[in-house]
Motif scaffolding. Structure first.
Motif, PDB file in Angstrom:
ATOM      1  N   ILE A 275      35.089  42.291  36.025  1.00  0.00           N
ATOM      2  CA  ILE A 275      35.148  43.718  36.390  1.00  0.00           C
ATOM      3  C   ILE A 275      33.872  44.422  35.932  1.00  0.00           C
ATOM      4  O   ILE A 275      33.301  45.237  36.657  1.00  0.00           O
ATOM      5  CB  ILE A 275      36.397  44.388  35.790  1.00  0.00           C
ATOM      6  CG1 ILE A 275      37.673  43.726  36.308  1.00  0.00           C
ATOM      7  CG2 ILE A 275      36.398  45.884  36.076  1.00  0.00           C
ATOM      8  CD1 ILE A 275      37.824  43.727  37.816  1.00  0.00           C
ATOM      9  N   GLY A 276      33.387  44.096  34.742  1.00  0.00           N
ATOM     10  CA  GLY A 276      32.147  44.682  34.243  1.00  0.00           C
ATOM     11  C   GLY A 276      30.950  44.359  35.125  1.00  0.00           C
ATOM     12  O   GLY A 276      30.061  45.190  35.320  1.00  0.00           O
ATOM     13  N   ILE A 277      30.900  43.166  35.673  1.00  0.00           N
ATOM     14  CA  ILE A 277      29.822  42.787  36.593  1.00  0.00           C
ATOM     15  C   ILE A 277      29.942  43.576  37.889  1.00  0.00           C
ATOM     16  O   ILE A 277      28.953  44.103  38.408  1.00  0.00           O
ATOM     17  CB  ILE A 277      29.832  41.268  36.846  1.00  0.00           C
ATOM     18  CG1 ILE A 277      29.400  40.531  35.570  1.00  0.00           C
ATOM     19  CG2 ILE A 277      28.927  40.900  38.020  1.00  0.00           C
ATOM     20  CD1 ILE A 277      29.594  39.036  35.619  1.00  0.00           C
ATOM     21  N   ILE A 278      31.159  43.691  38.417  1.00  0.00           N
ATOM     22  CA  ILE A 278      31.371  44.458  39.650  1.00  0.00           C
ATOM     23  C   ILE A 278      30.979  45.917  39.445  1.00  0.00           C
ATOM     24  O   ILE A 278      30.349  46.529  40.306  1.00  0.00           O
ATOM     25  CB  ILE A 278      32.837  44.333  40.125  1.00  0.00           C
ATOM     26  CG1 ILE A 278      33.108  42.906  40.614  1.00  0.00           C
ATOM     27  CG2 ILE A 278      33.152  45.349  41.223  1.00  0.00           C
ATOM     28  CD1 ILE A 278      34.565  42.603  40.885  1.00  0.00           C
ATOM     29  N   GLN A 279      31.310  46.477  38.292  1.00  0.00           N
ATOM     30  CA  GLN A 279      31.005  47.879  38.009  1.00  0.00           C
ATOM     31  C   GLN A 279      29.568  48.091  37.540  1.00  0.00           C
ATOM     32  O   GLN A 279      29.166  49.212  37.283  1.00  0.00           O
ATOM     33  CB  GLN A 279      31.967  48.413  36.944  1.00  0.00           C
ATOM     34  CG  GLN A 279      33.383  48.498  37.424  1.00  0.00           C
ATOM     35  CD  GLN A 279      34.319  48.965  36.330  1.00  0.00           C
ATOM     36  OE1 GLN A 279      34.200  48.604  35.160  1.00  0.00           O
ATOM     37  NE2 GLN A 279      35.264  49.797  36.715  1.00  0.00           N
TER      38      GLN A 279
ATOM     39  N   PRO B 129      38.176  44.346  52.261  1.00  0.00           N
ATOM     40  CA  PRO B 129      38.585  45.759  52.223  1.00  0.00           C
ATOM     41  C   PRO B 129      40.105  45.905  52.267  1.00  0.00           C
ATOM     42  O   PRO B 129      40.798  45.112  52.903  1.00  0.00           O
ATOM     43  CB  PRO B 129      37.963  46.349  53.490  1.00  0.00           C
ATOM     44  CG  PRO B 129      36.881  45.419  53.868  1.00  0.00           C
ATOM     45  CD  PRO B 129      37.292  44.064  53.380  1.00  0.00           C
ATOM     46  N   MET B 130      40.602  46.899  51.549  1.00  0.00           N
ATOM     47  CA  MET B 130      42.025  47.240  51.525  1.00  0.00           C
ATOM     48  C   MET B 130      42.892  46.088  51.003  1.00  0.00           C
ATOM     49  O   MET B 130      44.038  45.937  51.387  1.00  0.00           O
ATOM     50  CB  MET B 130      42.507  47.682  52.907  1.00  0.00           C
ATOM     51  CG  MET B 130      41.729  48.861  53.473  1.00  0.00           C
ATOM     52  SD  MET B 130      41.754  50.333  52.428  1.00  0.00           S
ATOM     53  CE  MET B 130      43.455  50.810  52.561  1.00  0.00           C
ATOM     54  N   THR B 131      42.333  45.274  50.122  1.00  0.00           N
ATOM     55  CA  THR B 131      43.042  44.141  49.538  1.00  0.00           C
ATOM     56  C   THR B 131      43.223  44.379  48.045  1.00  0.00           C
ATOM     57  O   THR B 131      42.325  44.860  47.368  1.00  0.00           O
ATOM     58  CB  THR B 131      42.249  42.837  49.742  1.00  0.00           C
ATOM     59  OG1 THR B 131      42.040  42.626  51.123  1.00  0.00           O
ATOM     60  CG2 THR B 131      42.983  41.651  49.174  1.00  0.00           C
ATOM     61  N   ILE B 132      44.371  44.034  47.541  1.00  0.00           N
ATOM     62  CA  ILE B 132      44.633  44.115  46.105  1.00  0.00           C
ATOM     63  C   ILE B 132      44.442  42.723  45.521  1.00  0.00           C
ATOM     64  O   ILE B 132      44.982  41.744  46.041  1.00  0.00           O
ATOM     65  CB  ILE B 132      46.061  44.623  45.831  1.00  0.00           C
ATOM     66  CG1 ILE B 132      46.210  46.053  46.347  1.00  0.00           C
ATOM     67  CG2 ILE B 132      46.376  44.537  44.341  1.00  0.00           C
ATOM     68  CD1 ILE B 132      47.630  46.568  46.297  1.00  0.00           C
ATOM     69  N   VAL B 133      43.676  42.640  44.443  1.00  0.00           N
ATOM     70  CA  VAL B 133      43.384  41.361  43.802  1.00  0.00           C
ATOM     71  C   VAL B 133      43.782  41.455  42.340  1.00  0.00           C
ATOM     72  O   VAL B 133      43.520  42.466  41.687  1.00  0.00           O
ATOM     73  CB  VAL B 133      41.878  41.020  43.911  1.00  0.00           C
ATOM     74  CG1 VAL B 133      41.544  39.772  43.131  1.00  0.00           C
ATOM     75  CG2 VAL B 133      41.473  40.868  45.361  1.00  0.00           C
TER      76      VAL B 133
END
Length: 82
Positions: A63-67, A45-49
């Protein structure tokens, strides 16, 4: 999961952890060509990757899998909403 369901959960802000564990994935149109085998990723949480690399390495696919635009063949994708 139906993203068009008007009764679905629509949080204004998500502050939680995302985990992908042992993701195996191929595109439905190219089921013989594996894109990921055993991919694991954990975002606190609250981390930029940042995902960096050459074109065609799967950054947008992650990103498509995460979304949930794509579903992995076998894996565990966990969203902990805090």
């Amino acid at each position: 999961m139906d993203s068009d369901d008007p009764n679905g959960l629509k949080p204004e802000r998500i502050n939680g952890e995302i985990k992908l564990k042992d993701v195996d994935f191929c595109y439905p149109s190219r089921f013989k060509q594996m894109i990921f085998v055993g991919l694991s990723l954990k975002v606190q949480p609250m981390t930029i990757v940042a995902l960096a690399g050459q074109s065609g390495l799967g950054k947008s696919t992650i990103i498509g899998i995460i979304q949930r635009f794509y579903d992995p063949l076998s894996s565990k994708v966990t969203y902990c909403i805090g």
